[in-house]
Design a protein around this motif. Structure first.
Motif: not given
Length: 510
Positions: A439, A441, A447, A444, A418
């Protein structure tokens, strides 16, 4: 010139040992099943079981398919008399399996848009007993549908119209109800479909006597399907297979060996109507199928989630590629058999059942005919980790206070995966082995900010203590934060490949 597959060719194919050929009589069996959906999952699993049973002289019934979408045509089914080849490829109990099956379970395919009267006419068939569906998760949704339309817009609307026509034709006879088995990937799919159908009946002001017949004389069975059916073979393999078999098949598909259709029922009548279950132990009729869902969610999906970040960081593209590496394979097997199986074993799941399922999963991961991409498994990584793996971690700690080292490694790899840079287009990109990856997510951005502002040890505790992410404070699990920190530090210093060798040297591989 190679001929297209059709029933006229069956006698000429009898001598072909490369494919299992049905008897001509199998194409004359009565229509017993109405199937909503032409997709490869249905043709590779339920229709596979029905065809196998027919060839064993057990079920003796064929499938009428309802094509609900406007995409594509039914021409290939008509031209091939519903026949198609299923190429089964994979590993079972450590042994390579390759078999080609000429499936004769499909009688005809009807378009809901163009042939709705013919579909309703199927409701008048006294042999009809079973309805199967796979209309995607969106298909089992309540809408303000008109059941009298030709056809109704939604799948539940079409189903309700079919049942109402059957009810009227047979004057509400109790023995003319249907066994209805949705295979959409929704928990309690049968119960939810029943609730929607009953609500839709009320909204359409259908007679109360009919509603009672739906509720009491029809059996809505929740089910769980598990088989990877990629669909058409790659073009070159398709051409080679057609040359070997001696016919052209536009409907040819491939599936893995593993197969499971768990159907929730305790009814003897339902079991009698689903007699195809006797032909293959991949069909399971049980009063509660949650055990099968739990095994799949934890040991198949959960292992994927614990392993995907580590695999990407180690430079593996596909699951098969990772399983061809001794260190990665050992890490995955040890994670599943030594840490996850004991954690999920309880009064419902025996250690023997969990271990057997775990070995079948390892066989599936090793399948040389599948190319499951690790990066696709990382999509919505955070939510998958929460849903699939945090419960396993908590159950591990309910048994022992020893930190699970490979779960910790999987979590550490997730954190490192991540770590990202933001592009001008707003995407978040990570880097492993000199290659960038995207990524995908919802977390994201969060992170990205944590990695920019925190050193690894603090980041671990910040993430693990975030109850909004996990529903609990994971730093309260004895030794887990320390284990994750140590694994993350090792990943940063040594790299995933080197750490895998070290881990497998310390841990006993299975």
């Amino acid at each position: 010139m190679m001929k297209q597959l059709s029933k006229e060719q069956l006698s000429a194919l009898k001598s072909n040992t490369a494919v299992q050929i049905p008897e001509a009589s199998h194409l004359q069996l009565p229509e017993k099943v109405l199937q909503f959906g032409t997709g490869v999952l249905l043709r590779g699993l339920p229709d596979y079981f029905i065809d196998k049973a027919n060839k064993a002289g057990i079920f003796n019934g064929r499938v009428v398919i309802v094509k609900s979408t406007g995409k594509g045509t039914t021409d290939a089914f008509a031209e091939q008399d519903g026949l198609y080849t299923l190429c089964v490829r994979g590993i079972e109990q450590g042994q390579q399996v390759e078999e080609n099956i000429l499936n004769a379970s499909i009688s005809r395919v009807l378009s809901a848009a163009a042939e709705w009267p013919a579909i309703l006419q199927c409701a008048e068939n006294p042999d009809m007993q079973v309805i199967i569906s796979n209309t995607t998760e969106v298909g089992i949704t309540l809408t303000d549908d008109n059941v009298h339309a030709a056809p109704p817009a939604s799948f539940p609307g079409k189903l309700l119209a079919f049942l109402y026509h059957r009810y009227q034709h047979f004057n509400g006879a109790a023995d003319k109800g249907m066994v209805i088995i949705p295979t959409e990937l929704i928990v309690d799919n049968g119960k939810k479909l029943k609730d929607i159908v009953l609500e839709l009946a009320a909204r359409n002001s259908l007679p109360e006597a009919f509603t009672s017949w739906v509720a009491q004389s029809n059996y809505f069975c929740s089910s769980l399907v598990d088989r990877i059916v990629p669909g058409a073979l790659p073009a070159k393999e398709q051409e080679a297979m057609q040359q070997e078999l001696g016919y052209k098949d536009e409907l040819m598909i491939m599936s893995e060996v593993y197969r499971l259709w768990a159907i929730e029922t305790g009814s003897d009548l339902v079991k009698q109507r689903l007699s195809f279950s006797e032909a293959d132990n991949g069909v399971v009729l049980a009063p509660d199928i949650n055990v099968f869902r739990e095994l799949k969610l934890r040991l198949l999906n959960g292992t994927h989630t614990f392993s995907c970040g580590l695999a990407v960081l180690a430079g593996f593209t596909t699951v098969r590629q990772a399983m061809e590496d001794a260190d990665m394979e050992a890490a995955i097997a040890t994670l599943m058999l030594q840490e996850m199986v004991p954690a999920i074993t309880d009064i419902y799941i025996t250690a023997a059942a969990a271990t057997q399922f775990a070995h079948s999963v390892l066989d599936r991961f090793r399948n040389p005919h599948l190319a499951h991409q690790w990066i696709s498994i990382t999509m919505q990584y955070t939510s998958k980790m929460k849903m699939r793996n945090v419960p396993v971690l908590l159950r591990h700690y309910s048994r022992t206070q020893e930190a699970p080292q490979l779960m910790a490694l999987g979590f550490a790899a997730y954190l490192l995966f991540m770590r990202s840079e933001q592009t001008a287009e707003g995407e978040y990109k990570g880097t492993a082995n000199g290659k960038a990856y995207t990524i995908t997510d919802d977390h994201a951005g969060w992170y990205h900010a944590q990695w920019k502002s925190l050193e690894p040890g603090v980041l671990v505790r910040t993430v693990l203590s975030n109850t909004a992410l996990w529903g609990t404070d994971l730093t309260e699990l004895k030794g887990f934060a320390t284990a994750v920190t140590n694994m993350l530090s090792a990943l940063l210093q040594e790299g995933a490949g080197s750490l895998l060798k070290k881990v497998n040297h310390v841990k006993m591989s299975v």
